[in-house]
Design an enzyme around this catalytic site. Structure first.
Site, mmCIF file in Angstrom:
data_model
loop_
_atom_site.group_PDB
_atom_site.id
_atom_site.type_symbol
_atom_site.label_atom_id
_atom_site.label_comp_id
_atom_site.label_asym_id
_atom_site.label_seq_id
_atom_site.Cartn_x
_atom_site.Cartn_y
_atom_site.Cartn_z
ATOM 1 C CG ASP A 1 -62.044 95.798 6.535
ATOM 2 O OD1 ASP A 1 -62.977 95.757 5.735
ATOM 3 O OD2 ASP A 1 -62.188 95.952 7.763
ATOM 4 C CB CYS B 1 -70.098 96.303 4.846
ATOM 5 S SG CYS B 1 -69.664 95.900 6.556
HETATM 6 P P1 RI2 Z 1 -64.701 102.259 7.598
HETATM 7 C C1 RI2 Z 1 -65.784 96.996 8.034
HETATM 8 O O1 RI2 Z 1 -65.374 95.810 8.647
HETATM 9 C C2 RI2 Z 1 -66.308 96.778 6.616
HETATM 10 O O2 RI2 Z 1 -65.615 95.789 5.911
HETATM 11 C C3 RI2 Z 1 -66.114 98.171 6.047
HETATM 12 O O3 RI2 Z 1 -66.177 98.203 4.639
HETATM 13 C C4 RI2 Z 1 -64.731 98.481 6.582
HETATM 14 O O4 RI2 Z 1 -64.732 97.964 7.913
HETATM 15 C C5 RI2 Z 1 -64.325 99.916 6.545
HETATM 16 O O5 RI2 Z 1 -65.085 100.715 7.393
HETATM 17 P P2 RI2 Z 1 -66.108 95.217 9.984
HETATM 18 O O6 RI2 Z 1 -65.402 95.818 11.171
HETATM 19 O O7 RI2 Z 1 -63.334 102.305 8.164
HETATM 20 O O8 RI2 Z 1 -67.582 95.510 9.942
HETATM 21 O O9 RI2 Z 1 -64.801 102.911 6.250
HETATM 22 O O10 RI2 Z 1 -65.820 93.718 9.897
HETATM 23 O O11 RI2 Z 1 -65.756 102.773 8.560
#
Ligand code: RI2
Length: 314
Positions: free
Chosen positions: A190, A121
């Site tokens: 998350d 991701c």
């Molecule tokens: P940071 C994202 O969720 C991903 O799952 C990623 O690992 C997590 O947030 C943490 O991101 P999405 O919003 O807070 O893409 O480390 O569904 O940037």
């Protein structure tokens, strides 16, 4: 008056603003802007604004923690409350920035020269570790999964390419194929539950499984506001399931006897996690309880308070 908040909520829902810490910071920024402008009954209007923001994405506890932090304001008059809410929002925003930097510094110590790192991701916390190690002069390479269905992996490879870090993009199903070439896995979070389980982008748990089988260390980069106080009080984390149209085209969705499902996150049990890199140190997942109680300040006695603030959002 609520247009500002409704607009921000839309951006979080359609993922124009995404990433667990980015949405938390954005929610705090939005509440701050709202608090600066709001007229009439301060408590009631702030509560409504908090509710709108909270009902956007259910899984990332960072959003709850950000909103709860700002909503912990106090004061005798509306003006005092306004000032305190703004101050608390600014404090939370600073927390996000300083935590990310500190996680980079702490996590980089676990990255050796020549490492091949796999990530999944697009996590700003995980990338902070990778970029810090690279800026220290370590020659590293990254393998990034595309992270279907929203392809956040494309954001990751762009970001790393701009930084000058060599990166290979792979499809999610090629993780085991490449695992033997990998020295460590670093992902974001998350939510982290009280028993140390990780909730992160769908596919994370099969990467962890594959890493364990290949004896590759699996690390999580997570600010302490990703730890869930609700799980201390027995609540389960809600896994967001998004529209099937993100996964398959209309001709597939309209087929008889075919169901298409699109969970956005999955759960990795703590046994698969070697280390969680937080701004207060690199800790084992078993420490989650302490982080929630001591760092976030949710002792058992404060359950009533948690319920109280949660009332803002029910
Ligand atoms: P940071 C994202 O969720 C991903 O799952 C990623 O690992 C997590 O947030 C943490 O991101 P999405 O919003 O807070 O893409 O480390 O569904 O940037």
């Amino acid at each position: 008056m609520f247009e500002l908040v409704e607009d921000a909520a839309k951006k979080i829902i359609n993922m124009e603003v995404r990433g667990a810490s980015r949405i938390a910071k954005f929610a705090a920024e939005t509440l701050k802007r709202f608090a600066e402008r709001v007229e009439g009954n301060f408590d009631e209007n702030m509560r409504r604004a908090a509710e709108i923001l909270l009902n956007t994405r259910p899984t990332a506890v960072s959003l709850f923690n950000a909103i709860n932090y700002v909503m912990g304001y106090s004061g005798k008059s509306d003006e005092e409350k306004r000032r305190d809410a703004i101050r608390r929002a600014e404090e939370f925003i600073r927390w996000v920035d300083t935590a990310k930097k500190r996680i980079g510094e702490i996590g980089a110590k676990r990255i050796k020269d020549g490492y091949v790192i796999m990530t999944h991701c697009n996590s700003s916390a995980a990338l902070s570790v990778i970029k810090t190690a690279f800026r220290q002069g370590k020659k590293i390479e990254v393998i990034a999964t595309e992270s279907r269905p929203r392809y956040q992996g494309h954001l990751t490879v762009k970001e790393l390419s701009e930084e000058g870090i060599p990166v290979t993009l792979i499809v999610d199903s090629a993780v085991r194929y490449f695992m033997n070439d990998v020295d460590c896995v670093i992902v974001g979070a998350d939510t982290i539950t009280v028993n140390g389980a990780l909730i992160n982008k769908i596919g994370t748990s099969q990467i962890a499984l594959s890493a364990k089988e290949a004896r590759v260390p699996f690390m999580v980069a997570a600010e302490t506001y990703k730890f869930s106080p609700k799980t201390l009080f027995g609540e389960l984390v809600v896994i967001e399931e998004r529209d099937p149209s993100e996964v398959a085209p209309k001709e597939i969705l309209s087929l008889k006897n075919v169901k298409v499902r699109n969970p956005a996150f999955d759960v990795t049990p703590r046994d698969y996690i070697d280390l969680i890199i937080t701004e207060i140190g690199a800790i084992p997942p078993e420490m989650a309880y302490i982080v929630i109680r001591e760092r976030l300040g949710y002792a058992e006695l404060e359950y009533e308070e948690l319920k109280l603030s949660a009332k803002h959002f029910d």
